[in-house]
Scaffold this active site. Structure first.
Site, PDB file in Angstrom:
ATOM      1  N   LYS A 229      16.041  10.174  30.458  1.00  0.00           N
ATOM      2  CA  LYS A 229      16.739   9.558  31.590  1.00  0.00           C
ATOM      3  C   LYS A 229      18.099  10.190  31.853  1.00  0.00           C
ATOM      4  O   LYS A 229      18.647  10.909  31.040  1.00  0.00           O
ATOM      5  CB  LYS A 229      16.800   8.049  31.409  1.00  0.00           C
ATOM      6  CG  LYS A 229      15.393   7.469  31.656  1.00  0.00           C
ATOM      7  CD  LYS A 229      15.344   6.008  31.859  1.00  0.00           C
ATOM      8  CE  LYS A 229      13.897   5.618  32.201  1.00  0.00           C
ATOM      9  NZ  LYS A 229      13.651   4.219  31.958  1.00  0.00           N
ATOM     10  N   ARG A 263       9.377   3.264  24.659  1.00  0.00           N
ATOM     11  CA  ARG A 263       8.547   3.904  25.684  1.00  0.00           C
ATOM     12  C   ARG A 263       8.996   5.360  25.813  1.00  0.00           C
ATOM     13  O   ARG A 263      10.136   5.621  26.177  1.00  0.00           O
ATOM     14  CB  ARG A 263       8.734   3.164  27.021  1.00  0.00           C
ATOM     15  CG  ARG A 263       7.892   3.702  28.166  1.00  0.00           C
ATOM     16  CD  ARG A 263       8.216   2.936  29.452  1.00  0.00           C
ATOM     17  NE  ARG A 263       7.386   3.360  30.564  1.00  0.00           N
ATOM     18  CZ  ARG A 263       7.655   4.414  31.328  1.00  0.00           C
ATOM     19  NH1 ARG A 263       8.718   5.152  31.111  1.00  0.00           N
ATOM     20  NH2 ARG A 263       6.844   4.730  32.323  1.00  0.00           N
TER      21      ARG A 263
HETATM   22  N1  HH2 Z   1      11.016   3.633  33.033  1.00  0.00           N
HETATM   23  C1  HH2 Z   1      10.300   4.272  33.971  1.00  0.00           C
HETATM   24  C2  HH2 Z   1       9.120   3.711  34.475  1.00  0.00           C
HETATM   25  N2  HH2 Z   1       8.664   2.532  34.016  1.00  0.00           N
HETATM   26  N3  HH2 Z   1       8.898   0.675  32.588  1.00  0.00           N
HETATM   27  C3  HH2 Z   1       9.596   0.021  31.661  1.00  0.00           C
HETATM   28  N4  HH2 Z   1       9.165  -1.157  31.198  1.00  0.00           N
HETATM   29  N5  HH2 Z   1      10.762   0.511  31.133  1.00  0.00           N
HETATM   30  C4  HH2 Z   1      11.283   1.698  31.561  1.00  0.00           C
HETATM   31  O1  HH2 Z   1      12.369   2.098  31.075  1.00  0.00           O
HETATM   32  C5  HH2 Z   1      10.568   2.432  32.560  1.00  0.00           C
HETATM   33  C6  HH2 Z   1       9.354   1.878  33.057  1.00  0.00           C
HETATM   34  C7  HH2 Z   1      10.764   5.601  34.475  1.00  0.00           C
HETATM   35  O2  HH2 Z   1      10.178   6.654  33.741  1.00  0.00           O
HETATM   36  P1  HH2 Z   1       8.909   7.482  34.237  1.00  0.00           P
HETATM   37  O3  HH2 Z   1       7.705   6.591  34.281  1.00  0.00           O
HETATM   38  O4  HH2 Z   1       8.744   8.708  33.452  1.00  0.00           O
HETATM   39  O5  HH2 Z   1       9.338   7.948  35.673  1.00  0.00           O
HETATM   40  P2  HH2 Z   1       8.783   7.595  37.092  1.00  0.00           P
HETATM   41  O6  HH2 Z   1       9.097   6.154  37.346  1.00  0.00           O
HETATM   42  O7  HH2 Z   1       9.526   8.531  38.005  1.00  0.00           O
HETATM   43  O8  HH2 Z   1       7.307   7.827  37.113  1.00  0.00           O
END
Ligand code: HH2
Length: 284
Positions: A229, A263
């Protein structure tokens, strides 16, 4: 038994089994599978169903305890195009059943009740709602039906550097817990997540990680997702794919401060770091 990773499951693992997992000495590892063209660190890599399944197998082989599958980028830093439910389902349909059949509990990362309901029918064990049951008015009802767990993640439409972010998170959790209780979702089905990078300045994300222990007073499992992040870049400039060191540092501190689930996109190095930290801690 969800610990038997060789036998496919056709339905969500029992809640008691998941709850027992959360009590383990080291945090559970939730591997991230983004079936999206535009996720901030791996967009487009796993949009193809074959590559998505291969990545799910890799996450499992590296030791993931859970797989979080999402088909809409939540892009905490703005700019992600909203995805209609039918497009989310179109991306998930060729992937979700095969991922469920790997035998690990699967979490569906969606803020839409229709997508959550569809995924629960196919055997998802957790609904990961980055708006903590507060965006889609039907989400709490859908989660209440059946026995799946839900991740209540803190979110805000805009970061405000002037607010006390921990107090804001606590108030948000209180609201979500009230919504959950009204819908009939027991507390034993809820996981809390402070939402690192969502509606927070980099400084606030760091403050949350530093004071995560305060959120343990809710008495519920805490999930932390600091993987790749932007606050890492703020401390030590690096592109998303080059933030592994910062992600591990944040996750080790999160684990020390009470996280029950981490995660991450990078399962193997995260598990190695947690094991080494645990080995050292046990000899203090
Ligand atoms: N972060 C992201 C997405 N979903 N869900 C939870 N519970 N906690 C988090 O910190 C979280 C999440 C963002 O990461 P990523 O899925 O890699 O990115 P994107 O939303 O761009 O797909």
């Amino acid at each position: 038994m969800i610990t038997d990773k060789s036998s496919p499951v056709s339905e969500a693992p029992g809640r008691a089994a998941l709850t027992a997992l959360f009590r383990r000495a080291r945090p559970l590892i939730m591997g991230v599978l983004n079936v999206t063209p535009d996720s901030f660190s791996d967009g487009g890599k796993f949009l193809d169903p074959g590559q998505a399944l291969e990545q799910a197998r890799r996450l499992m082989a590296e030791g993931a305890d859970l797989i979080d599958i999402g088909a809409e980028s939540t892009r905490p830093y703005g700019g992600a195009a909203p995805v209609p439910a039918d497009e989310e389902l179109r991306r998930l349909a060729p992937v979700l059943p095969s991922v469920v059949s790997l035998g690990l509990p699967v979490s569906i990362d969606t803020m839409k009740a229709d997508v959550a309901a569809w995924a629960l029918d196919l055997g998802a064990a957790i609904v990961n709602d980055v708006w903590g049951l507060q965006r889609d008015p039907d989400m709490a009802r859908v989660v209440a039906t059946g026995s799946a767990m839900t991740v209540v993640m803190h979110n805000r439409t805009h970061a405000d550097p002037a607010i006390d972010i921990l107090a804001d998170i606590e108030a948000f959790f209180d609201r979500s817990l009230e919504i959950a209780a009204k819908a009939g979702i027991g507390r034993d089905r809820i996981i809390l997540d402070p939402g690192i990078g969502f509606g927070k300045t980099a400084e606030q994300s760091i403050a949350v990680l530093a004071r995560l222990d305060r959120l343990t007073s809710f008495g519920l499992p805490l999930l932390v997702g600091a993987s790749r992040k932007r606050f890492i870049d703020w401390v030590s400039p690096a592109e998303p794919q080059a933030r592994l060191g910062g992600s591990i540092a944040a996750h080790l501190i999160a684990a020390e401060n009470g996280a029950a689930i981490i995660r991450t996109h990078d399962v193997a190095p995260t598990i190695q770091a947690l094991r080494v930290a645990q080995a050292i801690r046990s000899r203090r």
